[in-house]
Design a protein around this motif. Structure first.
Motif, PDB file in Angstrom:
ATOM      1  N   LEU A   1      17.090 -35.094  26.182  1.00 26.66           N
ATOM      2  CA  LEU A   1      17.286 -35.861  25.148  1.00 26.66           C
ATOM      3  C   LEU A   1      16.424 -36.476  24.227  1.00 26.66           C
ATOM      4  O   LEU A   1      16.589 -36.749  23.134  1.00 26.66           O
ATOM      5  CB  LEU A   1      18.347 -37.011  26.139  1.00 26.66           C
ATOM      6  CG  LEU A   1      18.944 -38.221  25.081  1.00 26.66           C
ATOM      7  CD1 LEU A   1      19.863 -37.712  24.114  1.00 26.66           C
ATOM      8  CD2 LEU A   1      19.336 -39.181  26.115  1.00 26.66           C
TER       9      LEU A   1
ATOM     10  N   GLY B   1      17.008 -34.829  20.898  1.00 27.55           N
ATOM     11  CA  GLY B   1      18.139 -35.708  20.653  1.00 27.55           C
ATOM     12  C   GLY B   1      19.687 -35.348  20.789  1.00 27.55           C
ATOM     13  O   GLY B   1      20.359 -35.451  20.219  1.00 27.55           O
TER      14      GLY B   1
ATOM     15  N   ILE C   1      22.589 -34.710  23.335  1.00 29.86           N
ATOM     16  CA  ILE C   1      23.309 -35.136  24.670  1.00 29.86           C
ATOM     17  C   ILE C   1      23.767 -33.491  25.240  1.00 29.86           C
ATOM     18  O   ILE C   1      24.855 -33.048  24.784  1.00 29.86           O
ATOM     19  CB  ILE C   1      24.486 -35.816  24.514  1.00 29.86           C
ATOM     20  CG1 ILE C   1      23.658 -37.093  23.909  1.00 29.86           C
ATOM     21  CG2 ILE C   1      25.116 -36.347  25.712  1.00 29.86           C
ATOM     22  CD1 ILE C   1      24.949 -38.179  23.610  1.00 29.86           C
TER      23      ILE C   1
ATOM     24  N   LEU D   1      21.372 -26.402  15.216  1.00 30.97           N
ATOM     25  CA  LEU D   1      21.974 -27.764  14.949  1.00 30.97           C
ATOM     26  C   LEU D   1      20.734 -28.941  14.926  1.00 30.97           C
ATOM     27  O   LEU D   1      21.285 -29.978  14.952  1.00 30.97           O
ATOM     28  CB  LEU D   1      22.899 -28.284  16.186  1.00 30.97           C
ATOM     29  CG  LEU D   1      23.907 -27.089  16.431  1.00 30.97           C
ATOM     30  CD1 LEU D   1      24.750 -27.370  17.617  1.00 30.97           C
ATOM     31  CD2 LEU D   1      24.766 -27.115  15.126  1.00 30.97           C
TER      32      LEU D   1
ATOM     33  N   ARG E   1      20.973 -31.388  12.077  1.00 27.12           N
ATOM     34  CA  ARG E   1      22.131 -31.857  11.594  1.00 27.12           C
ATOM     35  C   ARG E   1      22.627 -33.035  12.459  1.00 27.12           C
ATOM     36  O   ARG E   1      21.700 -33.445  13.169  1.00 27.12           O
ATOM     37  CB  ARG E   1      23.453 -30.855  11.884  1.00 27.12           C
ATOM     38  CG  ARG E   1      23.001 -29.641  10.819  1.00 27.12           C
ATOM     39  CD  ARG E   1      24.456 -29.184  10.500  1.00 27.12           C
ATOM     40  NE  ARG E   1      24.527 -27.671  10.772  1.00 27.12           N
ATOM     41  CZ  ARG E   1      25.630 -26.953  11.267  1.00 27.12           C
ATOM     42  NH1 ARG E   1      26.809 -27.588  11.809  1.00 27.12           N
ATOM     43  NH2 ARG E   1      25.378 -25.859  11.285  1.00 27.12           N
TER      44      ARG E   1
ATOM     45  N   PRO F   1      23.645 -35.688  14.958  1.00 31.63           N
ATOM     46  CA  PRO F   1      23.740 -35.361  16.566  1.00 31.63           C
ATOM     47  C   PRO F   1      25.458 -34.897  17.047  1.00 31.63           C
ATOM     48  O   PRO F   1      25.436 -34.488  18.182  1.00 31.63           O
ATOM     49  CB  PRO F   1      23.380 -36.800  17.067  1.00 31.63           C
ATOM     50  CG  PRO F   1      23.133 -37.477  15.935  1.00 31.63           C
ATOM     51  CD  PRO F   1      23.077 -36.923  14.824  1.00 31.63           C
ATOM     52  N   LEU F   2      26.337 -35.550  16.093  1.00 36.38           N
ATOM     53  CA  LEU F   2      27.483 -35.197  16.554  1.00 36.38           C
ATOM     54  C   LEU F   2      27.789 -33.583  16.906  1.00 36.38           C
ATOM     55  O   LEU F   2      28.539 -33.253  17.778  1.00 36.38           O
ATOM     56  CB  LEU F   2      28.564 -35.306  15.490  1.00 36.38           C
ATOM     57  CG  LEU F   2      29.911 -34.866  15.274  1.00 36.38           C
ATOM     58  CD1 LEU F   2      30.641 -35.443  16.511  1.00 36.38           C
ATOM     59  CD2 LEU F   2      30.488 -35.005  14.165  1.00 36.38           C
ATOM     60  N   TYR F   3      26.981 -32.862  16.028  1.00 39.27           N
ATOM     61  CA  TYR F   3      27.427 -31.296  16.328  1.00 39.27           C
ATOM     62  C   TYR F   3      26.714 -30.738  17.614  1.00 39.27           C
ATOM     63  O   TYR F   3      27.576 -30.048  18.383  1.00 39.27           O
ATOM     64  CB  TYR F   3      26.877 -30.459  14.960  1.00 39.27           C
ATOM     65  CG  TYR F   3      27.589 -31.036  14.012  1.00 39.27           C
ATOM     66  CD1 TYR F   3      27.043 -31.646  12.768  1.00 39.27           C
ATOM     67  CD2 TYR F   3      28.958 -30.636  13.609  1.00 39.27           C
ATOM     68  CE1 TYR F   3      27.760 -32.005  11.625  1.00 39.27           C
ATOM     69  CE2 TYR F   3      29.642 -30.890  12.481  1.00 39.27           C
ATOM     70  CZ  TYR F   3      29.156 -31.755  11.414  1.00 39.27           C
ATOM     71  OH  TYR F   3      29.608 -32.056  10.496  1.00 39.27           O
TER      72      TYR F   3
ATOM     73  N   LEU G   1      26.497 -32.435  20.114  1.00 38.26           N
ATOM     74  CA  LEU G   1      27.534 -32.971  21.223  1.00 38.26           C
ATOM     75  C   LEU G   1      28.806 -32.136  21.435  1.00 38.26           C
ATOM     76  O   LEU G   1      28.940 -31.661  22.647  1.00 38.26           O
ATOM     77  CB  LEU G   1      27.651 -34.316  20.736  1.00 38.26           C
ATOM     78  CG  LEU G   1      28.483 -35.473  21.898  1.00 38.26           C
ATOM     79  CD1 LEU G   1      27.432 -35.586  22.733  1.00 38.26           C
ATOM     80  CD2 LEU G   1      29.042 -36.676  21.145  1.00 38.26           C
ATOM     81  N   LEU G   2      29.253 -31.811  20.296  1.00 40.14           N
ATOM     82  CA  LEU G   2      30.569 -31.123  20.459  1.00 40.14           C
ATOM     83  C   LEU G   2      30.209 -29.608  20.716  1.00 40.14           C
ATOM     84  O   LEU G   2      31.067 -28.952  21.704  1.00 40.14           O
ATOM     85  CB  LEU G   2      31.045 -30.874  18.828  1.00 40.14           C
ATOM     86  CG  LEU G   2      31.719 -32.148  18.416  1.00 40.14           C
ATOM     87  CD1 LEU G   2      32.256 -31.848  17.139  1.00 40.14           C
ATOM     88  CD2 LEU G   2      32.841 -32.666  19.359  1.00 40.14           C
ATOM     89  N   LEU G   3      29.135 -28.945  20.506  1.00 39.84           N
ATOM     90  CA  LEU G   3      28.741 -27.886  20.993  1.00 39.84           C
ATOM     91  C   LEU G   3      28.560 -27.736  22.453  1.00 39.84           C
ATOM     92  O   LEU G   3      28.976 -27.037  23.113  1.00 39.84           O
ATOM     93  CB  LEU G   3      27.219 -27.256  20.355  1.00 39.84           C
ATOM     94  CG  LEU G   3      27.036 -25.955  20.516  1.00 39.84           C
ATOM     95  CD1 LEU G   3      27.747 -24.732  19.724  1.00 39.84           C
ATOM     96  CD2 LEU G   3      25.630 -25.551  20.803  1.00 39.84           C
TER      97      LEU G   3
ATOM     98  N   LEU H   1      29.429 -42.660  15.316  1.00 33.34           N
ATOM     99  CA  LEU H   1      30.001 -41.521  16.150  1.00 33.34           C
ATOM    100  C   LEU H   1      30.326 -42.322  17.442  1.00 33.34           C
ATOM    101  O   LEU H   1      29.653 -42.681  18.255  1.00 33.34           O
ATOM    102  CB  LEU H   1      28.902 -40.447  16.573  1.00 33.34           C
ATOM    103  CG  LEU H   1      29.233 -39.570  17.759  1.00 33.34           C
ATOM    104  CD1 LEU H   1      30.495 -38.688  17.399  1.00 33.34           C
ATOM    105  CD2 LEU H   1      27.972 -38.483  18.202  1.00 33.34           C
TER     106      LEU H   1
ATOM    107  N   VAL I   1      31.729 -25.666  15.285  1.00 37.20           N
ATOM    108  CA  VAL I   1      30.330 -26.406  15.210  1.00 37.20           C
ATOM    109  C   VAL I   1      29.280 -25.473  14.186  1.00 37.20           C
ATOM    110  O   VAL I   1      28.699 -25.901  13.344  1.00 37.20           O
ATOM    111  CB  VAL I   1      29.794 -26.884  16.300  1.00 37.20           C
ATOM    112  CG1 VAL I   1      28.243 -27.325  16.207  1.00 37.20           C
ATOM    113  CG2 VAL I   1      30.736 -28.210  16.876  1.00 37.20           C
TER     114      VAL I   1
END
Lengths: 288, 316, 419
Positions: free
Chosen positions: A30, A34, A36, A86, A89, A91-93, A95-97, B57, B299
């Protein structure tokens, strides 16, 4: 009553050390990248299963040595192939990955080894309690605490004495400058990720000795790791260690008085920390 | 030219939604699937309000979704067996929760904000899990069901009539959407867009950023709790799973899949995801791998989502 | 950015095309399904295949599949072939369970519904089945309410209610080990009713609950609970936790050496958790609802051989639950000579399962007015290994369910039939 509390404090430290081990890997990843890593629990499971496969051939000690490295290796590949794309980009991506990755790992382990809990062989002499009085201090749990200590010490040494460690620490503070100074940031992130996953794999090998080894073994441990990082403070590894121990002890003591609040108490602590000192106990100012 | 296309597109979407119970059977669907898609779409849209339009988010929306669900269920079971009252109380509970939590976390940003929303989601999960006597704990709240709607001049049995309930859900969906569209077009909505684009500049312009984010959070969660009440009514059942972080993740992926920056995006995402999950889980035990793989592919290759891609192609 | 993205976009295009093709196949496929399936009698299984109960669900599924093969080999249901439609209810998501149940009933037009391992999900499914008047049989959801306070005319159950299980084992524990019990209970309906059942059964024999803890599902670390348990100095620690929780709790109890000082036992035991334990932790007194090693009971050996051939492992109680549930559907339809749910339900009142399905020394029958199957229960203790590597349970006492099931009034079941 005091004996009960004392026992639970000791026990809480043991459990907390384990949370800290998990959370340290998560924290490393993290802080520098950056990201998660929702799949951290999955890597823990992979570590446990690899050890399970290896134990008949090289014994428990061999597996303990080798399995975390193999898990870290898988982590390096995952970082290189998937996560690396990623970084620039939102940080959402990532996370989803990692979220999706967690599903894949859980299903994959179930597919390969089945949903059935696997019996896991730990050396007999480790399984005995150290004394009749302090029966919960089994050889295995003490060994686990020692190992966490060794791992933390090792991590500390890597971070302060090696060039890699120095670069990781510098990168955590200011990645752009580090890059400009000529450090291969890609490699750095990759190795950092691998280091974090090594810790997850190690936690997995240890966990499988204490708990049943099944595909969902990692999922219940991810949330306490999050709370550990929030309580201990983002960006601070000593904070993560402290956070882990704190919530372990808090959980243990709560069991004596309010057994139903045993897990809830860690979230209460998190809420309090956020209210009173949002950066966490040892966290850095202005981190987020 | 563009506006006409947009109106036409809107019209087509509404037409499809209005006639869904009739054409769904032909492609292997069933009315309850359509109802479920709508509820999920509403939840995904509520996330999108915060994510796509304010740029914040939140990964913990399931908490407020769940609060809405439990509020509704507990009202019907313990207080008054009335569907409208259940919905109202469910929305109030969810929104109140969001107001409180939002105030605690509004000054955080980025990843940290996301982590904290996840963690707070878990708090509510635990409360419903452990407060057995009231919430039914892990077993969930059973032994209640959606009450017929009494309009005074007519009674609508929404329990046994799946189509009727579908239209009730569609009605609330439309109302919620209209409200959302209104808000986004208002000066308030424009401010949110400004915050999304460049928060620092917005602050320099004197905009009280934290307050706007808090309001956006509360509004978004209010819609999520509305979706939650409908979810509880759809199942005649509510359990702690409705509050877990993996459900939150599902809402986010639907918004991303459909296209975060577009209004209809989450609906498209919900349709694809819910239908896909329904289909794949019937075909294979390993559907979780497929869903996970799906997340990963979206993604990596479709970050702008379906509508985002279409838009890109239209505008050179 | 566009130049660099060109190769990326080519990849994307191929993926888009592939996904679109896959999507078309998916939409077209249901047409195929509906066309083919017009002639079969459909049995819908809505049970966990993922999550915590996946291992148990898989075994139930194996039992169902073997039953279908046997049913079809013997002429099917009312002359038509039987078909099993399998849906994953997940281990705890009621929304999915209910949705799948509705899908099976509305879209697939199943004549029978089977499920669920999770007691709460079983109750949710029962509500849907009752709403739609569909025949439901619960293979492995134990909470009393299913054939008790919320019983319905169309809901049948194979496995025992929690009170019966408690009644089976309480006597053995009191006589052999003592009256002071500490409970470790999983915190959900099944756990609560099982504990209540044990307390009641023990009380009639002088047993006493000197303490206990409710543990959340999925607890990994039982050390603090075990510390508390030990401090009260009980005669027996009663582990009511199931599945992976049971594995964790027992593993840790043995690591602490508690098994050497206090007797460890529980009510419901199953083969799956025992398989997951290291040999030294396979201990304790339990009650099983069915066991594969029954050398003197006819037909059992054939069943075990058939399952071993099909799946590579011995059957567990779960396998038998799935097997007997599916067979019950066929027997009900063939017996009532109809697929009408009311007629089939009426036929099963008091019905005794044929021995090759019951697979128990005293047979098994459905109690009229309750729809609950009553058979034998097997009290015994776990062992590291017995006559075979899979023989992890030593049966010491085969109990007749009919003697310990109480009266119909005790269950609280009041059944109403449709007009």
């Amino acid at each position: 009553m005091t004996q009960l509390i004392l026992f639970n404090v000791f026990n809480g430290l043991i459990v907390g050390a384990f949370y800290a081990l998990m959370a340290l890997g998560l924290s490393l990843i993290l802080n520098l990248s950056g990201v998660i890593n929702f799949a951290h629990g999955g890597f823990l499971a992979i570590g446990g299963y690899i050890a399970y496969v290896l134990i008949p051939f090289i014994g428990f000690w061999g597996a303990l040595l080798v399995a975390p490295f193999l898990t870290a290796f898988i982590g390096l590949i995952v970082e290189r192939v998937l996560i690396r794309r990623l970084y620039g980009r939102d940080p959402l991506y990532s996370l989803l990955l990692t979220f999706g990755l967690a599903y894949i790992i859980e299903d994959g382990t179930r597919f390969i080894w089945g949903a059935q809990s696997m019996p896991y062989q730990v050396p007999d002499w480790l399984m005995q309690p150290l004394s009749v009085e302090y029966f919960f201090l089994t050889g295995y749990r003490v060994f686990m605490v020692l190992l966490v200590g060794v791992a933390v010490a090792g991590l500390f040494l890597i971070l302060t004495r090696t060039r890699l460690g120095m670069r990781i620490r510098a990168g955590t503070l200011d990645l752009e400058t580090v890059s400009v100074l000529g450090v291969n940031v890609r490699l750095l992130r990759n190795l950092n990720f691998g280091l974090g996953i090594y810790l997850a794999g190690l936690a997995g090998v240890l966990a499988a000795g204490m708990l049943g080894l099944q595909p969902v073994i990692g999922t219940s441990l991810i949330m306490p790791s999050f709370v550990t990082i929030i309580v201990g403070g983002l960006g601070s590894l000593p904070g993560t260690l402290l956070g882990g121990l704190l919530i372990g002890v808090a959980s243990g003591v709560t069991t004596v008085f309010f057994p139903s609040a045993t897990e809830a108490v860690i979230y209460v602590m998190m809420g309090l920390v956020l209210l009173v000192r949002p950066r966490g106990l040892l966290g850095e100012e202005g981190r987020f | 030219m563009v506006r006409l296309d947009k109106r036409a597109a809107d019209a087509i979407v509404w037409l499809l939604l209005l006639t869904a119970p009739f054409w769904m059977q032909w492609i292997g669907g069933y009315t309850e699937l359509g109802s479920r898609v709508l509820v999920m779409a509403l939840a995904a849209m509520s996330v999108n309000f915060l994510l796509g339009f304010t740029g914040v988010l939140s990964f913990g929306h399931a908490a407020y979704f769940g609060l809405g669900a439990y509020g509704c269920a507990m009202t019907i079971k313990y207080l008054v067996p009335s569907t409208p009252l259940g919905m109202v109380i469910g929305i109030i509970v969810g929104t109140a929760g969001a107001a409180i939590i939002g105030a605690l976390i509004v000054h955080l940003r980025g990843i940290y904000f996301a982590m904290v929303t996840i963690a707070f989601g878990q708090v509510f999960y635990f409360i419903t899990f452990r407060w057995n006597d009231v919430t039914g704990g892990d077993d969930g709240l059973t032994d209640w069901s959606r009450m017929p709607l009494d309009f005074g001049f007519a009674k609508l049995d929404i329990l046994h009539n799946a189509e009727a309930f579908y239209y009730v859900i569609l009605f609330f969906f439309a109302v919620a959407l209209a409200l959302m569209a209104l808000l986004l077009r208002s000066p308030f909505g424009r401010t949110l867009l400004a915050i999304r684009e460049n928060e620092r500049r917005a602050r320099f312009l004197g905009i009280p950023v934290d307050r706007h984010i808090w309001l956006s959070f509360v509004i978004s969660c209010a819609f999520a709790s509305l979706a939650g009440t409908l979810y509880a009514l759809l199942n005649n059942f509510v359990d702690p799973r409705a509050l877990r972080w993996d459900l939150s993740g599902t809402f986010v992926i639907m918004a991303v899949l459909g296209g975060m920056r577009s209004f209809w995006g989450p609906l498209v995402g919900a349709v694809i995801f819910v239908v896909l999950q329904d289909y794949v889980s019937s075909e294979t035990e390993n559907w979780e791998s497929f869903i996970g793989l799906f997340f990963v592919l979206i993604v990596l290759f479709f970050p702008r989502g379906v509508l985002g891609m279409i838009r890109r192609k239209a505008a050179p | 950015m566009t130049k660099e993205g060109l190769s990326g976009r080519l990849d994307r295009r191929t993926i888009i095309k592939a996904t679109a093709a896959a999507g078309l196949v998916q939409i077209a496929a249901p047409f195929v399904i509906t066309a083919r399936a017009a002639e079969t009698v459909k049995i819908g299984l809505d049970n966990p295949l993922t999550g915590t109960y996946a291992a148990l669900g898989k075994n139930e599924l194996n039992g169902c599949q073997l039953a279908i093969e046997q049913i079809n080999a013997k002429g099917g249901i009312l002359g038509r072939q039987a078909e099993l439609l399998v849906e994953d209810s997940t281990s705890g998501d009621a929304g999915t369970t209910v949705q799948k149940a509705r899908k099976l009933i509305d879209r697939d037009n199943v004549n029978f519904l089977i499920g669920n391992i999770n007691s709460a999900l079983a109750v949710a499914m029962a509500a849907v089945a009752y709403e739609k008047g569909v025949f439901l049989i619960v293979p492995g959801g134990h909470t009393d309410a299913v054939t008790g306070t919320t019983c319905h005319w169309n809901v049948f159950r194979i496995c025992n209610p929690t009170q019966t299980e408690a009644n089976a084992v309480a006597g053995t524990l009191i006589k052999a080990y003592g009256k002071k019990w500490y409970y470790i209970t999983p915190d959900y309906a099944f756990g609560h009713t099982l504990e209540a059942g044990m307390i009641k059964a023990a009380a009639t024999l002088g047993g006493e609950r000197i303490g206990g803890d409710l543990t959340p599902l999925g607890t990994t670390d039982f050390s603090s609970y075990l510390i508390k348990a030990q401090a009260t100095k009980p005669d027996v620690i009663i582990f009511l936790v199931q599945g992976d929780d049971q594995v964790n709790a027992l593993k840790q109890a043995v690591q602490f050496g508690l098994d050497k000082r206090i007797h460890l036992a529980g009510a419901q035991g199953e083969l799956e958790p025992l398989e997951g334990l290291p040999p030294e932790a396979r201990i304790g007194t339990w009650v099983f609802e069915w066991y594969w090693n029954q050398p003197h009971v006819p037909h059992v050996a054939e069943f075990v051989a058939a399952i071993k051939k099909k799946t590579g492992r011995v059957p567990t109680a779960r396998t038998w639950f799935g097997f007997s549930s599916t067979w019950t559907c066929a027997l009900a339809a063939n017996g009532a000579k109809s697929l009408d749910a009311v007629k089939m339900a009426k036929f099963l009142q008091g019905f005794k399962l044929p021995p090759e399905v019951a697979l128990m020394p005293d047979g098994a029958f459905f109690r009229a007015g309750q729809n609950q199957l009553i058979g034998n229960l097997y009290v015994g203790h776990a062992q590291a290994k017995g006559s075979a590597p899979d023989d992890l349970f030593k049966v010491t006492d085969v109990v007749k369910g009919a003697e310990i099931s109480g009266t119909l009034e005790d269950t609280g079941c009041k059944m109403t039939w449709p007009a």
